[in-house]
Design a protein around this motif. Structure first.
Motif, PDB file in Angstrom:
ATOM      1  N   ASP A  60      24.015  39.547  35.079  1.00 42.56           N
ATOM      2  CA  ASP A  60      24.924  38.608  34.363  1.00 42.56           C
ATOM      3  C   ASP A  60      26.137  38.619  34.962  1.00 42.56           C
ATOM      4  O   ASP A  60      26.812  37.702  35.406  1.00 42.56           O
ATOM      5  CB  ASP A  60      24.684  38.716  32.904  1.00 42.56           C
ATOM      6  N   GLU A  61      26.791  39.895  34.960  1.00 37.89           N
ATOM      7  CA  GLU A  61      28.143  40.031  35.608  1.00 37.89           C
ATOM      8  C   GLU A  61      28.426  39.754  36.953  1.00 37.89           C
ATOM      9  O   GLU A  61      29.083  38.931  37.349  1.00 37.89           O
ATOM     10  CB  GLU A  61      28.686  41.738  35.410  1.00 37.89           C
ATOM     11  N   ARG A  64      28.327  35.727  36.837  1.00 39.09           N
ATOM     12  CA  ARG A  64      29.865  35.265  36.409  1.00 39.09           C
ATOM     13  C   ARG A  64      30.714  35.508  37.288  1.00 39.09           C
ATOM     14  O   ARG A  64      31.778  34.561  37.308  1.00 39.09           O
ATOM     15  CB  ARG A  64      30.047  35.878  35.114  1.00 39.09           C
ATOM     16  N   ARG A  77      23.317  33.143  43.616  1.00 38.26           N
ATOM     17  CA  ARG A  77      23.055  32.754  42.174  1.00 38.26           C
ATOM     18  C   ARG A  77      21.565  32.596  41.856  1.00 38.26           C
ATOM     19  O   ARG A  77      20.999  33.256  41.013  1.00 38.26           O
ATOM     20  CB  ARG A  77      23.767  31.714  41.640  1.00 38.26           C
TER      21      ARG A  77
END
Length: 159
Positions: A60-61, A64, A77
């Motif tokens: 997730d990091e 983002r 992504r």
């Protein structure tokens, strides 16, 4: 993940620049996936969930932190989303073999990010941290690893 391994990653983070941080996240995610797989195979579901959750947080990091103005970020992504989904399905279905798909994605990308990090000579992201020095000494029948911090520099606020 073992406490020593977490401390090793934390020490590396304090000395890392932006490119090295990505490499550290990749390596930590791979370590968490491997530990989660081992725990799931051993029947330790709570520990497996904890490790896979840690790996998902790292993915997730990575998602983002992508700069979506570049085309490659869209492809990265998609790969991260795929790896994230495989981790979710693997833990939900108790199928550790699904973790291999996420591991394959990260291991496939890691050498490229290591190459970028080796060419990045920017300053560390964190400032005002203690320098860590490490080395090996050896004797006739022993090999000793030593780690030392520079305590001469003051850190924090002075009143």
């Amino acid at each position: 993940m073992e406490k020593e391994k977490l401390q090793e990653f934390a020490a590396r983070v304090t000395q890392a620049n932006r490119s090295e941080l990505v490499v550290i996240i990749y390596e930590a995610a791979l370590a968490s996936i491997a530990e989660g797989k081992k725990q799931l195979e051993d029947g330790e579901l709570p520990q497996a969930r904890k490790e896979i959750e840690r790996a998902k947080d790292m993915l997730d990091e990575l998602m983002r932190s992508l700069d979506m103005q570049y085309t490659i970020s869209h492809y990265l992504r998609q790969l991260y989303v795929y790896a994230y989904r495989e981790l979710c399905q693997g833990i939900a279905l108790h199928q550790p073999e699904l973790f291999a798909h996420a591991t394959g994605v990260l291991e496939g990308l890691l050498p490229s990010f290591k190459e970028v990090a080796s060419q990045d000579d920017s300053a560390p992201v964190m400032e005002n941290v203690q320098q860590i020095y490490a080395g090996l000494t050896y004797g006739p029948n022993s090999l000793n690893e030593t780690t030392a911090m520079d305590m001469t520099k003051k850190r924090g606020f002075e009143a």
